[in-house]
Design a protein around this motif. Structure first.
Motif, PDB file in Angstrom:
ATOM      1  N   SER A 136       0.832  -1.211   0.000  1.00  0.00           N
ATOM      2  CA  SER A 136       0.000   0.000   0.000  1.00  0.00           C
ATOM      3  C   SER A 136       0.861   1.254   0.000  1.00  0.00           C
ATOM      4  N   SER A 137       1.969   1.229   0.753  1.00  0.00           N
ATOM      5  CA  SER A 137       2.880   2.373   0.786  1.00  0.00           C
ATOM      6  C   SER A 137       3.529   2.591  -0.574  1.00  0.00           C
ATOM      7  N   LEU A 138       3.929   1.488  -1.237  1.00  0.00           N
ATOM      8  CA  LEU A 138       4.515   1.603  -2.565  1.00  0.00           C
ATOM      9  C   LEU A 138       3.508   2.177  -3.563  1.00  0.00           C
ATOM     10  N   TYR A 139       2.255   1.761  -3.420  1.00  0.00           N
ATOM     11  CA  TYR A 139       1.196   2.289  -4.287  1.00  0.00           C
ATOM     12  C   TYR A 139       1.054   3.798  -4.088  1.00  0.00           C
ATOM     13  N   THR A 140       0.988   4.223  -2.824  1.00  0.00           N
ATOM     14  CA  THR A 140       0.843   5.650  -2.522  1.00  0.00           C
ATOM     15  C   THR A 140       2.039   6.444  -3.028  1.00  0.00           C
ATOM     16  N   GLN A 190       0.512  -2.544 -10.749  1.00  0.00           N
ATOM     17  CA  GLN A 190       1.132  -3.734 -10.162  1.00  0.00           C
ATOM     18  C   GLN A 190       1.063  -3.693  -8.644  1.00  0.00           C
ATOM     19  N   HIS A 191       1.325  -2.512  -8.074  1.00  0.00           N
ATOM     20  CA  HIS A 191       1.240  -2.392  -6.617  1.00  0.00           C
ATOM     21  C   HIS A 191      -0.191  -2.606  -6.129  1.00  0.00           C
ATOM     22  N   LYS A 192      -1.168  -2.102  -6.884  1.00  0.00           N
ATOM     23  CA  LYS A 192      -2.569  -2.309  -6.505  1.00  0.00           C
ATOM     24  C   LYS A 192      -2.928  -3.798  -6.587  1.00  0.00           C
ATOM     25  N   MET A 193      -2.426  -4.488  -7.628  1.00  0.00           N
ATOM     26  CA  MET A 193      -2.671  -5.926  -7.751  1.00  0.00           C
ATOM     27  C   MET A 193      -2.033  -6.685  -6.591  1.00  0.00           C
ATOM     28  N   SER A 194      -0.871  -6.217  -6.120  1.00  0.00           N
ATOM     29  CA  SER A 194      -0.223  -6.867  -4.973  1.00  0.00           C
ATOM     30  C   SER A 194      -1.095  -6.726  -3.727  1.00  0.00           C
ATOM     31  N   VAL A 195      -1.650  -5.525  -3.535  1.00  0.00           N
ATOM     32  CA  VAL A 195      -2.557  -5.307  -2.399  1.00  0.00           C
ATOM     33  C   VAL A 195      -3.767  -6.232  -2.520  1.00  0.00           C
ATOM     34  N   LYS A 196      -4.294  -6.356  -3.738  1.00  0.00           N
ATOM     35  CA  LYS A 196      -5.471  -7.195  -3.974  1.00  0.00           C
ATOM     36  C   LYS A 196      -5.169  -8.671  -3.693  1.00  0.00           C
ATOM     37  N   LYS A 197      -3.999  -9.162  -4.175  1.00  0.00           N
ATOM     38  CA  LYS A 197      -3.654 -10.574  -3.963  1.00  0.00           C
ATOM     39  C   LYS A 197      -3.444 -10.868  -2.479  1.00  0.00           C
ATOM     40  N   LEU A 198      -2.784  -9.948  -1.778  1.00  0.00           N
ATOM     41  CA  LEU A 198      -2.592 -10.148  -0.343  1.00  0.00           C
ATOM     42  C   LEU A 198      -3.932 -10.115   0.388  1.00  0.00           C
ATOM     43  N   ASP A 199      -4.848  -9.266  -0.080  1.00  0.00           N
ATOM     44  CA  ASP A 199      -6.186  -9.201   0.503  1.00  0.00           C
ATOM     45  C   ASP A 199      -6.901 -10.540   0.321  1.00  0.00           C
ATOM     46  N   VAL A 200      -6.744 -11.136  -0.862  1.00  0.00           N
ATOM     47  CA  VAL A 200      -7.356 -12.444  -1.143  1.00  0.00           C
ATOM     48  C   VAL A 200      -6.777 -13.516  -0.226  1.00  0.00           C
ATOM     49  N   LEU A 201      -5.453 -13.515  -0.047  1.00  0.00           N
ATOM     50  CA  LEU A 201      -4.808 -14.508   0.816  1.00  0.00           C
ATOM     51  C   LEU A 201      -5.268 -14.362   2.266  1.00  0.00           C
ATOM     52  N   ASN A 234     -12.528 -14.230   8.838  1.00  0.00           N
ATOM     53  CA  ASN A 234     -13.147 -13.232   9.714  1.00  0.00           C
ATOM     54  C   ASN A 234     -12.420 -11.894   9.694  1.00  0.00           C
ATOM     55  N   CYS A 235     -11.270 -11.850   9.027  1.00  0.00           N
ATOM     56  CA  CYS A 235     -10.518 -10.600   8.950  1.00  0.00           C
ATOM     57  C   CYS A 235     -11.162  -9.687   7.898  1.00  0.00           C
ATOM     58  N   PRO A 236     -11.434  -8.423   8.219  1.00  0.00           N
ATOM     59  CA  PRO A 236     -12.104  -7.525   7.251  1.00  0.00           C
ATOM     60  C   PRO A 236     -11.286  -7.361   5.972  1.00  0.00           C
ATOM     61  N   SER A 237     -11.989  -7.255   4.856  1.00  0.00           N
ATOM     62  CA  SER A 237     -11.340  -7.066   3.555  1.00  0.00           C
ATOM     63  C   SER A 237     -11.134  -5.587   3.297  1.00  0.00           C
ATOM     64  N   ILE A 238      -9.970  -5.238   2.700  1.00  0.00           N
ATOM     65  CA  ILE A 238      -9.691  -3.848   2.339  1.00  0.00           C
ATOM     66  C   ILE A 238     -10.478  -3.464   1.089  1.00  0.00           C
ATOM     67  N   LEU A 239     -10.359  -4.285   0.050  1.00  0.00           N
ATOM     68  CA  LEU A 239     -11.021  -3.974  -1.210  1.00  0.00           C
ATOM     69  C   LEU A 239     -12.467  -4.421  -1.220  1.00  0.00           C
ATOM     70  N   ASN A 240     -12.801  -5.400  -0.364  1.00  0.00           N
ATOM     71  CA  ASN A 240     -14.202  -5.841  -0.202  1.00  0.00           C
ATOM     72  C   ASN A 240     -14.817  -6.313  -1.509  1.00  0.00           C
ATOM     73  N   GLY A 241     -13.969  -6.897  -2.414  1.00  0.00           N
ATOM     74  CA  GLY A 241     -14.473  -7.450  -3.666  1.00  0.00           C
ATOM     75  C   GLY A 241     -14.993  -6.417  -4.632  1.00  0.00           C
ATOM     76  N   ASN A 242     -14.710  -5.116  -4.396  1.00  0.00           N
ATOM     77  CA  ASN A 242     -15.231  -4.053  -5.257  1.00  0.00           C
ATOM     78  C   ASN A 242     -14.393  -3.958  -6.520  1.00  0.00           C
ATOM     79  N   LYS A 243     -15.011  -4.245  -7.662  1.00  0.00           N
ATOM     80  CA  LYS A 243     -14.277  -4.259  -8.926  1.00  0.00           C
ATOM     81  C   LYS A 243     -13.755  -2.873  -9.278  1.00  0.00           C
ATOM     82  N   GLU A 244     -14.537  -1.822  -8.971  1.00  0.00           N
ATOM     83  CA  GLU A 244     -14.111  -0.464  -9.314  1.00  0.00           C
ATOM     84  C   GLU A 244     -12.888  -0.057  -8.499  1.00  0.00           C
ATOM     85  N   ILE A 245     -12.833  -0.477  -7.242  1.00  0.00           N
ATOM     86  CA  ILE A 245     -11.696  -0.130  -6.407  1.00  0.00           C
ATOM     87  C   ILE A 245     -10.470  -0.927  -6.829  1.00  0.00           C
ATOM     88  N   SER A 246     -10.647  -2.231  -7.071  1.00  0.00           N
ATOM     89  CA  SER A 246      -9.517  -3.087  -7.398  1.00  0.00           C
ATOM     90  C   SER A 246      -9.020  -2.887  -8.818  1.00  0.00           C
TER      91      SER A 246
END
Length: 353
Positions: A214-218, A288-299, A306-318
């Motif tokens: 996330s820091s690399l993305y920012t 690429q950095h956003k995809m890394s955040v997404k893949k880690l979110d999936v894992l 039970n851990c909250p999702s950052i992207l929450n499956g939102n296609k527009e955000i991801s």
């Protein structure tokens, strides 16, 4: 009153209903919001179900009040066809034989499906109490409903596996869940090749890596806006030089003025091309950095549901943001605009019009 569920072996006459139920959960037929309630990646046609009916050891339907409300398709690990690449990888990696759950699903929007899927799993457990049941669940996109259902039915996470691309060309990470034999509840299947699967990573490690991504993305996003700001600054400077040169006559320009005008034209095109490449490169890194955040979110969601999702499956955000898409057009607009200014300046320098 408790609903009476009748489980029996599927017949050829059932396949039309089976296909209709399966199509209700086909990933290709569902919207993004509908897919969050579960989906099937393997989209079979009637002929394939007929083939499974003839060859699969376990093909059951669950009826309520005479109507098929759910079905289960499974077979022995020895019956896995070599063309099933994901399942072949799984069979080669497990030391023991097992029952592979190929498909299990219930009729959508029906009030009589409660307990049908769980009853089908209990039924197959009774048929083969000495064998583990294994099911592959798609993790990209994350099939949360399937994960929660399998864990409720007594399945445990065994490993992750990255198979070759599916029929549609997409590579989808699979999580492998297992249910121990009915007669040996402490049993866990042994793996031959630990290196071919991803073991469970501690949550704090995943969170730390996600924070880094996330820091690399920012950081990359800020760099892109800085590049864009510098490009606009250079364009204002070039426009000022253009306006100055256009305001002079051929006699006032002279040789030095013509040389200066040519250098301004060349420098303008070089700057625009360099910034275009730098911005395109930055946007690629940003994605690429956003995809890394997404893949880690999936894992994290797969291993810790039970851990909250950052992207929450939102296609527009991801996906790619509107500002990032618009950022690609600014260097192109500058290029087109500068070519127009180049032609006008050449006409002034050489008194062509």
């Amino acid at each position: 009153m408790k609903t009476s569920i009748n489980i029996r072996q599927a017949t050829k006459d059932d396949l039309t209903e089976v296909l209709a139920i399966a199509n209700q959960w086909s990933l290709g037929e569902l919207s993004d919001s509908e897919a969050e309630d579960g989906f099937l990646v393997s989209a079979f046609v009637l002929e394939q179900y007929e083939d499974y009916l003839a060859n699969a050891e376990y093909f059951y339907v669950a009826e309520v009040e005479g109507r098929i409300e759910a079905f289960l398709l499974a077979y022995e690990s020895e019956s896995i066809d070599p063309s099933e690449l994901t399942n072949t990888l799984l069979r080669c990696n497990l030391v023991e034989s097992f029952i592979l759950i190929k498909q299990i699903c219930v009729r959508r929007d029906s009030s009589n499906t409660k307990g049908c899927a769980a009853s089908l799993y209990d039924y197959i457990h009774q048929q083969q109490p000495d064998k583990s049941n294994l099911a592959a669940v798609v993790l990209e996109p994350l099939n949360k409903r399937s994960i929660k259902f399998h864990e409720r039915c007594g399945f445990y996470k065994l490993c992750d596996i990255t198979p070759p691309a599916d029929k549609d060309g997409q590579i989808r990470l699979r999580g492998i869940w297992y249910r121990p034999p009915k007669n040996n509840q402490e049993h866990c299947p042994a793996l031959r090749f630990q290196s071919t699967v991803e073991s469970k990573v501690p949550l704090d490690t995943l969170n730390t890596r996600q924070e880094i991504a996330s820091s690399l993305y920012t950081h990359e996003d800020n760099l892109n806006w800085t590049k864009l700001g510098l490009l606009v600054t250079f364009m204002f400077a070039l426009a000022t030089a253009f306006n100055h040169l256009m305001g002079k006559s051929s006699e006032e320009l002279g040789v030095v003025g013509i040389f200066t005008g040519i250098m301004v034209i060349i420098i303008g095109h070089v700057i625009i091309e360099l910034f275009k490449k730098k911005i395109d490169s930055g946007l690629n890194y940003l994605q690429q950095h956003k995809m890394s955040v997404k893949k880690l979110d999936v894992l994290i969601q797969a291993q810790y549901p039970n851990c909250p999702s950052i992207l929450n499956g939102n296609k527009e955000i991801s996906g790619q943001s509107a500002t990032a898409k618009g950022m690609k057009w600014i260097p192109l607009i500058c290029r087109v605009g500068w070519w127009g200014m180049t032609l006008a300046l050449i006409g002034r320098l050489f008194n062509l019009f």
